[in-house]
Enzyme design. Structure first.
Site, PDB file in Angstrom:
ATOM      1  N   ALA A 138       2.901  -0.679   5.197  1.00 24.05           N
ATOM      2  CA  ALA A 138       2.550  -0.695   6.546  1.00 24.05           C
ATOM      3  C   ALA A 138       1.824  -2.071   6.839  1.00 24.05           C
ATOM      4  O   ALA A 138       1.990  -2.438   8.030  1.00 24.05           O
ATOM      5  CB  ALA A 138       1.345   0.300   6.756  1.00 24.05           C
ATOM      6  N   HIS A 196       3.928  -4.495   9.252  1.00 23.23           N
ATOM      7  CA  HIS A 196       3.927  -4.336  10.879  1.00 23.23           C
ATOM      8  C   HIS A 196       2.677  -4.944  11.423  1.00 23.23           C
ATOM      9  O   HIS A 196       2.658  -4.859  12.816  1.00 23.23           O
ATOM     10  CB  HIS A 196       3.904  -2.741  11.198  1.00 23.23           C
ATOM     11  CG  HIS A 196       4.940  -1.858  10.492  1.00 23.23           C
ATOM     12  ND1 HIS A 196       6.222  -2.085  10.512  1.00 23.23           N
ATOM     13  CD2 HIS A 196       4.694  -0.883   9.365  1.00 23.23           C
ATOM     14  CE1 HIS A 196       6.899  -1.352   9.558  1.00 23.23           C
ATOM     15  NE2 HIS A 196       6.001  -0.632   8.907  1.00 23.23           N
ATOM     16  N   SER A 230      12.815   3.075   3.273  1.00 17.60           N
ATOM     17  CA  SER A 230      13.210   3.929   4.501  1.00 17.60           C
ATOM     18  C   SER A 230      14.119   3.118   5.331  1.00 17.60           C
ATOM     19  O   SER A 230      13.692   1.760   5.593  1.00 17.60           O
ATOM     20  CB  SER A 230      12.155   4.779   5.053  1.00 17.60           C
ATOM     21  OG  SER A 230      11.147   3.987   5.642  1.00 17.60           O
ATOM     22  N   ARG A 254       7.145   1.238  13.368  1.00 16.96           N
ATOM     23  CA  ARG A 254       7.817   0.549  12.316  1.00 16.96           C
ATOM     24  C   ARG A 254       9.012  -0.209  12.476  1.00 16.96           C
ATOM     25  O   ARG A 254       9.472  -0.983  11.594  1.00 16.96           O
ATOM     26  CB  ARG A 254       8.123   1.807  11.323  1.00 16.96           C
ATOM     27  CG  ARG A 254       7.107   2.797  10.713  1.00 16.96           C
ATOM     28  CD  ARG A 254       7.727   3.713  10.061  1.00 16.96           C
ATOM     29  NE  ARG A 254       6.697   4.664   9.639  1.00 16.96           N
ATOM     30  CZ  ARG A 254       5.687   4.918   9.199  1.00 16.96           C
ATOM     31  NH1 ARG A 254       5.337   3.686   8.342  1.00 16.96           N
ATOM     32  NH2 ARG A 254       4.766   5.853   9.099  1.00 16.96           N
ATOM     33  N   TYR A 290      10.924   9.149   1.029  1.00 18.07           N
ATOM     34  CA  TYR A 290      10.975   7.768  -0.080  1.00 18.07           C
ATOM     35  C   TYR A 290      11.558   8.434  -1.419  1.00 18.07           C
ATOM     36  O   TYR A 290      11.594   7.525  -2.145  1.00 18.07           O
ATOM     37  CB  TYR A 290       9.374   7.521  -0.391  1.00 18.07           C
ATOM     38  CG  TYR A 290       8.820   6.822   0.925  1.00 18.07           C
ATOM     39  CD1 TYR A 290       9.241   5.563   1.467  1.00 18.07           C
ATOM     40  CD2 TYR A 290       7.701   7.597   1.734  1.00 18.07           C
ATOM     41  CE1 TYR A 290       8.676   5.156   2.712  1.00 18.07           C
ATOM     42  CE2 TYR A 290       7.155   6.878   2.809  1.00 18.07           C
ATOM     43  CZ  TYR A 290       7.912   5.805   3.281  1.00 18.07           C
ATOM     44  OH  TYR A 290       7.299   5.474   4.292  1.00 18.07           O
ATOM     45  N   ARG A 344       4.770  10.910  -2.589  1.00 18.04           N
ATOM     46  CA  ARG A 344       4.452  10.612  -0.917  1.00 18.04           C
ATOM     47  C   ARG A 344       5.746  10.800  -0.252  1.00 18.04           C
ATOM     48  O   ARG A 344       6.583  10.367  -0.484  1.00 18.04           O
ATOM     49  CB  ARG A 344       4.023   9.262  -0.882  1.00 18.04           C
ATOM     50  CG  ARG A 344       4.179   8.763   0.302  1.00 18.04           C
ATOM     51  CD  ARG A 344       3.895   7.024   0.414  1.00 18.04           C
ATOM     52  NE  ARG A 344       3.929   6.480   1.612  1.00 18.04           N
ATOM     53  CZ  ARG A 344       4.076   5.402   2.088  1.00 18.04           C
ATOM     54  NH1 ARG A 344       4.474   4.423   1.242  1.00 18.04           N
ATOM     55  NH2 ARG A 344       3.875   5.031   3.225  1.00 18.04           N
ATOM     56  N   ASP A 400       1.769 -15.583   6.829  1.00 20.59           N
ATOM     57  CA  ASP A 400       1.273 -16.966   6.503  1.00 20.59           C
ATOM     58  C   ASP A 400       1.321 -17.281   4.865  1.00 20.59           C
ATOM     59  O   ASP A 400       1.815 -18.282   4.742  1.00 20.59           O
ATOM     60  CB  ASP A 400      -0.255 -17.052   7.052  1.00 20.59           C
ATOM     61  CG  ASP A 400      -0.210 -17.348   8.524  1.00 20.59           C
ATOM     62  OD1 ASP A 400       0.846 -17.644   9.347  1.00 20.59           O
ATOM     63  OD2 ASP A 400      -1.355 -17.469   9.030  1.00 20.59           O
ATOM     64  N   GLU A 437      12.597  -9.050   2.160  1.00 20.66           N
ATOM     65  CA  GLU A 437      11.854  -7.979   2.516  1.00 20.66           C
ATOM     66  C   GLU A 437      12.607  -6.740   2.161  1.00 20.66           C
ATOM     67  O   GLU A 437      13.751  -6.649   2.683  1.00 20.66           O
ATOM     68  CB  GLU A 437      11.358  -8.047   3.819  1.00 20.66           C
ATOM     69  CG  GLU A 437      10.366  -6.919   4.441  1.00 20.66           C
ATOM     70  CD  GLU A 437       9.609  -7.123   5.648  1.00 20.66           C
ATOM     71  OE1 GLU A 437       9.108  -8.166   5.801  1.00 20.66           O
ATOM     72  OE2 GLU A 437       9.935  -6.554   6.605  1.00 20.66           O
ATOM     73  N   HIS A 488      12.817  -2.527   2.550  1.00 24.24           N
ATOM     74  CA  HIS A 488      12.115  -1.014   2.873  1.00 24.24           C
ATOM     75  C   HIS A 488      13.205  -0.027   2.240  1.00 24.24           C
ATOM     76  O   HIS A 488      13.974   0.015   2.609  1.00 24.24           O
ATOM     77  CB  HIS A 488      11.934  -1.010   4.422  1.00 24.24           C
ATOM     78  CG  HIS A 488      11.068  -1.966   4.878  1.00 24.24           C
ATOM     79  ND1 HIS A 488       9.680  -2.044   4.575  1.00 24.24           N
ATOM     80  CD2 HIS A 488      11.327  -3.262   5.625  1.00 24.24           C
ATOM     81  CE1 HIS A 488       9.142  -3.074   5.494  1.00 24.24           C
ATOM     82  NE2 HIS A 488      10.062  -3.842   5.744  1.00 24.24           N
ATOM     83  N   PRO A 535       0.751  -1.262   0.016  1.00 24.96           N
ATOM     84  CA  PRO A 535      -0.170  -0.083   0.169  1.00 24.96           C
ATOM     85  C   PRO A 535       0.907   1.249  -0.082  1.00 24.96           C
ATOM     86  O   PRO A 535       1.795   1.315   0.736  1.00 24.96           O
ATOM     87  CB  PRO A 535      -0.741  -0.007   1.478  1.00 24.96           C
ATOM     88  CG  PRO A 535      -0.162  -1.080   2.041  1.00 24.96           C
ATOM     89  CD  PRO A 535       0.409  -2.187   0.988  1.00 24.96           C
ATOM     90  N   ASN A 536       0.434   2.142  -0.733  1.00 25.06           N
ATOM     91  CA  ASN A 536       0.859   3.787  -1.014  1.00 25.06           C
ATOM     92  C   ASN A 536       2.192   3.695  -1.698  1.00 25.06           C
ATOM     93  O   ASN A 536       2.624   4.593  -1.955  1.00 25.06           O
ATOM     94  CB  ASN A 536       1.071   4.210   0.384  1.00 25.06           C
ATOM     95  CG  ASN A 536      -0.409   4.135   1.183  1.00 25.06           C
ATOM     96  OD1 ASN A 536      -1.338   4.602   0.768  1.00 25.06           O
ATOM     97  ND2 ASN A 536      -0.203   3.607   2.546  1.00 25.06           N
ATOM     98  N   ARG A 573      12.530   5.664  12.532  1.00 28.83           N
ATOM     99  CA  ARG A 573      11.175   6.389  12.444  1.00 28.83           C
ATOM    100  C   ARG A 573      10.335   6.100  13.581  1.00 28.83           C
ATOM    101  O   ARG A 573      11.003   5.845  14.715  1.00 28.83           O
ATOM    102  CB  ARG A 573      10.580   5.899  11.151  1.00 28.83           C
ATOM    103  CG  ARG A 573      11.594   6.523   9.913  1.00 28.83           C
ATOM    104  CD  ARG A 573      10.983   5.883   8.543  1.00 28.83           C
ATOM    105  NE  ARG A 573       9.525   6.708   8.398  1.00 28.83           N
ATOM    106  CZ  ARG A 573       8.564   6.225   7.604  1.00 28.83           C
ATOM    107  NH1 ARG A 573       8.924   5.401   6.561  1.00 28.83           N
ATOM    108  NH2 ARG A 573       7.574   7.081   7.296  1.00 28.83           N
ATOM    109  N   ASN A 626       8.197  -5.500  -0.644  1.00 33.27           N
ATOM    110  CA  ASN A 626       7.907  -4.311   0.421  1.00 33.27           C
ATOM    111  C   ASN A 626       6.467  -4.261   0.735  1.00 33.27           C
ATOM    112  O   ASN A 626       5.671  -3.804  -0.055  1.00 33.27           O
ATOM    113  CB  ASN A 626       8.464  -2.972  -0.371  1.00 33.27           C
ATOM    114  CG  ASN A 626       8.226  -1.700   0.382  1.00 33.27           C
ATOM    115  OD1 ASN A 626       7.920  -1.973   1.668  1.00 33.27           O
ATOM    116  ND2 ASN A 626       9.036  -0.684   0.136  1.00 33.27           N
TER     117      ASN A 626
END
Ligand code: DQA
Length: 146
Positions: A76, A79, A101, A110, A22, A17, A86, A97, A99, A9-10, A106, A73
């Site tokens: 959110a 978290h 940032s 996070r 980012y 953003r 699963d 994985e 990220h 998302p986002n 932060r 990635n």
């Protein structure tokens, strides 16, 4: 190698953003960059983004037998999504994985990733290069050059 680059998302709003966090490059530019990176190394990268947890889970399921590795990635969802955790555990496709940032510099929430335990490893804070570093890891692993 065939990579699935899965963004949550986002991340479609990259460039617009919170650019101080980012960066200023957009999502499409990121995808082109990652596709070129993979192709220059004899592989391919398919970039998929969704704002919906179930879509991300469907993509992870569908990766089985199609992709050699997932670079994820989860945004959110990192978290709190036990469902994505699963899904990663349910397939045999290895995942790193990423990220953009540095999540450790932060907000406190996070720092916790519920999805990373199902991954080979986690890269954070290196900007878009983190996705390339993840691909490089898998390419080296494939040729036994770690
Ligand atoms: C992020 C970090 C997450 O905490 C955040 O919710 C994101 C992006 C990153 O790439 O730095 O959406 O995954």
């Amino acid at each position: 190698m065939k990579f699935l680059i899965l963004n949550g998302p986002n991340l479609n709003l990259l460039g617009r953003r919170e650019p101080d966090i980012y960066g200023r490059d957009g999502y499409d530019a990121l995808c082109r960059r990652l596709e070129e990176f993979a192709e220059a190394r004899g592989g391919s990268a398919a970039c998929v983004q969704s704002n919906h947890e179930g879509d991300l889970i469907d993509q992870i399921h569908a990766a089985q037998g199609v992709y050699d590795a997932i670079i994820l990635n989860p945004g959110a969802f990192t978290h709190y999504s036990y469902a994505i955790l699963d899904a990663l555990k349910a397939v045999d496709v290895p995942c790193v994985e990423v990220h953009i940032s540095n999540v450790h510099r932060r907000e406190e929430f996070r720092r916790k990733s519920v999805t990373a335990p199902a991954c080979v490893g986690q890269i954070c804070g290196l900007g878009p290069y983190g996705y390339e570093a993840a691909m490089e890891y898998f390419l080296r692993r494939e040729r036994g050059a770690l």
